[in-house]
Design an enzyme around this catalytic site. Structure first.
Site, PDB file in Angstrom:
ATOM      1  N   ASN A 206       8.723  12.996 -11.076  1.00 59.97           N
ATOM      2  CA  ASN A 206       8.073  11.697 -11.272  1.00 59.97           C
ATOM      3  C   ASN A 206       6.640  11.905 -11.772  1.00 59.97           C
ATOM      4  O   ASN A 206       5.917  12.761 -11.259  1.00 59.97           O
ATOM      5  CB  ASN A 206       8.053  10.976  -9.906  1.00 59.97           C
ATOM      6  CG  ASN A 206       7.619   9.527  -9.966  1.00 59.97           C
ATOM      7  OD1 ASN A 206       8.230   8.734 -10.678  1.00 59.97           O
ATOM      8  ND2 ASN A 206       6.587   9.174  -9.213  1.00 59.97           N
ATOM      9  N   HIS A 242       2.469   2.724 -14.925  1.00 60.05           N
ATOM     10  CA  HIS A 242       1.280   1.927 -14.581  1.00 60.05           C
ATOM     11  C   HIS A 242       0.612   1.545 -15.904  1.00 60.05           C
ATOM     12  O   HIS A 242      -0.202   2.293 -16.437  1.00 60.05           O
ATOM     13  CB  HIS A 242       0.330   2.736 -13.692  1.00 60.05           C
ATOM     14  CG  HIS A 242       0.912   3.048 -12.346  1.00 60.05           C
ATOM     15  ND1 HIS A 242       1.139   2.073 -11.395  1.00 60.05           N
ATOM     16  CD2 HIS A 242       1.338   4.216 -11.800  1.00 60.05           C
ATOM     17  CE1 HIS A 242       1.660   2.631 -10.313  1.00 60.05           C
ATOM     18  NE2 HIS A 242       1.793   3.923 -10.532  1.00 60.05           N
ATOM     19  N   ASP A 272       3.624  -1.524 -12.970  1.00 60.47           N
ATOM     20  CA  ASP A 272       2.698  -2.659 -12.884  1.00 60.47           C
ATOM     21  C   ASP A 272       1.958  -2.743 -14.212  1.00 60.47           C
ATOM     22  O   ASP A 272       1.904  -1.765 -14.961  1.00 60.47           O
ATOM     23  CB  ASP A 272       1.744  -2.610 -11.668  1.00 60.47           C
ATOM     24  CG  ASP A 272       1.047  -1.294 -11.445  1.00 60.47           C
ATOM     25  OD1 ASP A 272       0.864  -0.522 -12.410  1.00 60.47           O
ATOM     26  OD2 ASP A 272       0.650  -1.023 -10.289  1.00 60.47           O
TER      27      ASP A 272
HETATM   28  O1  9MR Z   1      -0.261   2.737  -4.060  1.00 59.44           O
HETATM   29  C1  9MR Z   1      -0.704   3.900  -3.414  1.00 59.44           C
HETATM   30  C2  9MR Z   1      -2.026   3.636  -2.734  1.00 59.44           C
HETATM   31  O2  9MR Z   1      -1.849   2.735  -1.652  1.00 59.44           O
HETATM   32  C3  9MR Z   1      -2.628   4.932  -2.227  1.00 59.44           C
HETATM   33  O3  9MR Z   1      -3.923   4.688  -1.701  1.00 59.44           O
HETATM   34  C4  9MR Z   1      -2.687   5.926  -3.359  1.00 59.44           C
HETATM   35  C5  9MR Z   1      -3.284   7.224  -2.909  1.00 59.44           C
HETATM   36  O4  9MR Z   1      -3.173   8.235  -3.838  1.00 59.44           O
HETATM   37  O5  9MR Z   1      -1.383   6.149  -3.870  1.00 59.44           O
HETATM   38  C6  9MR Z   1      -0.860   4.997  -4.440  1.00 59.44           C
HETATM   39  O6  9MR Z   1       0.410   5.264  -5.014  1.00 59.44           O
HETATM   40  C7  9MR Z   1       0.413   6.202  -6.082  1.00 59.44           C
HETATM   41  C8  9MR Z   1       1.749   6.892  -6.039  1.00 59.44           C
HETATM   42  O7  9MR Z   1       1.972   7.455  -4.780  1.00 59.44           O
HETATM   43  C9  9MR Z   1       1.844   7.957  -7.117  1.00 59.44           C
HETATM   44  N1  9MR Z   1       1.553   7.398  -8.404  1.00 59.44           N
HETATM   45  C10 9MR Z   1       0.318   6.636  -8.521  1.00 59.44           C
HETATM   46  C11 9MR Z   1       0.287   5.548  -7.458  1.00 59.44           C
HETATM   47  C12 9MR Z   1      -0.964   4.683  -7.621  1.00 59.44           C
HETATM   48  O8  9MR Z   1      -2.098   5.440  -7.384  1.00 59.44           O
END
Ligand code: 9MR
Length: 351
Positions: A206, A242, A272
């Site tokens: 991923n 994203h 998103d």
């Molecule tokens: O959405 C997640 C957020 O709540 C966390 O603080 C963050 C920390 O790294 O991770 C976000 O999710 C991520 C995902 O695990 C991996 N791809 C990017 C996402 C957005 O940052």
């Protein structure tokens, strides 16, 4: 939900109600038509197209308004943070699964598919792991982590993001502790370990910014090609997606297709589409078009088995706290009202 192949009978247990209907329909079994109310949901419309439509979910299940939307609209769940290393093994060998179990149980009780996220990632990684300099010690730590986490959820997670975000934009390997201490082989080792622990889960790589053809997706493609050629157990590639308003890569579909042609499933895993705030009607209309573009790209690629948005509503989105002045990236707004993108997404799914 699994258009290409079925690994075992256990897989059937994972099919959501609507996915089961779609499979039955594909098999020539007479099924009653989808009720219009279900066909008019993300999950219902996706099922009719043989796909799963999921959402990332965190500590939100005590909120009735949130749960109403989640349960009525979505057919899949990815725990947003609860399966990460810092959440499951904050101290060496001390495993905690309560928060993730709540989410997984919620999904399974409702026939929703679960994407496990994520086993080996440089971020949300406890300091004690980042400090390991000895290869044998780090290998043991990674093996134990995968064994305990994938083992705990065995039979309840349909897809695992085994490795996450291992490349930089220029296509070189990200210099994480895994890369610098263990070298290139850490990713395939993780896939082999995960396969041995949960042979029925589909195993994914991923990443973000690999949605179009570029140096990073080329490097990812080459890794997946090499893995499939050498029999490293990889089943799927997750394209996080994203996106920025109006900037969906024009070659998204072609890029998904070239990976699919390697014989793996492809999935949109963290969709998103953010915009500069405040939102207005023109931006929301562009966003609706952008969501529909992503859905059409997935539907045009047979092994594109699921689309997951990275949370239910703008109220829960990670975007505003990360990108100053940006947000409004999801299908429901801060008040959990449906945005134009919801209807456009359902329509693009064929609902
Ligand atoms: O959405 C997640 C957020 O709540 C966390 O603080 C963050 C920390 O790294 O991770 C976000 O999710 C991520 C995902 O695990 C991996 N791809 C990017 C996402 C957005 O940052």
């Amino acid at each position: 939900m699994t258009p290409t192949r079925t690994r075992s009978r256990r897989r059937v247990a994972f099919l959501s109600g609507w996915s089961a209907l779609a499979v039955a329909a594909a098999a020539g079994v007479v099924v009653t038509a989808l009720p219009s109310s279900a066909a008019a949901t993300l999950g219902g419309a996706a099922a009719a197209a043989g796909r799963t439509f999921g959402a990332a979910v965190s500590d939100n299940l005590g909120d009735a308004g949130y749960v109403d939307i989640l349960d009525s609209q979505f057919s899949g769940i990815t725990p947003e943070n609860e399966m990460k290393w810092d959440a499951t093994e904050a101290a060496p060998g001390a495993f905690t699964f309560d928060a993730a179990d709540v989410i997984v149980d919620h999904a399974r009780e409702r026939g929703m598919a679960v994407r496990g996220h994520t086993l080996v990632w440089h971020s949300q990684l406890p300091a004690y792991v980042q400090a390991i300099a000895d290869p044998a010690e780090l290998r043991t730590a990674v093996d134990r982590h995968i064994t305990e986490v994938a083992g705990h959820f065995r039979g309840r997670v349909e897809y695992w993001d085994v490795a996450n975000e291992a490349f930089l934009d220029d296509g070189s390997r990200r210099p994480s502790v895994f890369q610098t201490v263990l070298g290139d082989g850490y990713i395939e080792d993780a896939f082999r370990t995960a396969r041995s622990v949960d042979p029925d889960a589909k195993l994914c790589y991923n990443d973000f910014s690999i949605e179009g053809v570029n140096a990073k997706s080329d490097a990812t493609f080459e890794m997946v090609r090499d893995f499939t050629a050498r029999g490293v157990p990889i089943d799927c590639v997750g394209f996080q997606s994203h996106f920025v308003l109006g900037q969906i890569p024009a070659d998204l579909q072609a890029n998904l297709q070239r990976f699919a042609d390697l014989g793996v499933e492809v999935q949109i895993t963290e969709l998103d589409i953010r915009m500069d705030l405040p939102a207005d009607a023109a931006k929301l209309a562009q966003q609706a078009e952008d969501y529909a573009t992503v859905v059409r790209a997935c539907l045009a690629v047979a092994p594109c088995s699921s689309i997951t948005v990275w949370q239910v509503s703008d109220r829960e989105s990670w975007v505003p706290s990360t990108f100053a002045g940006q947000g409004a990236a999801l299908l429901f707004d801060e008040d959990r009202a449906a945005k134009p993108a919801l209807e456009a997404t359902i329509a693009a799914l064929g609902g």
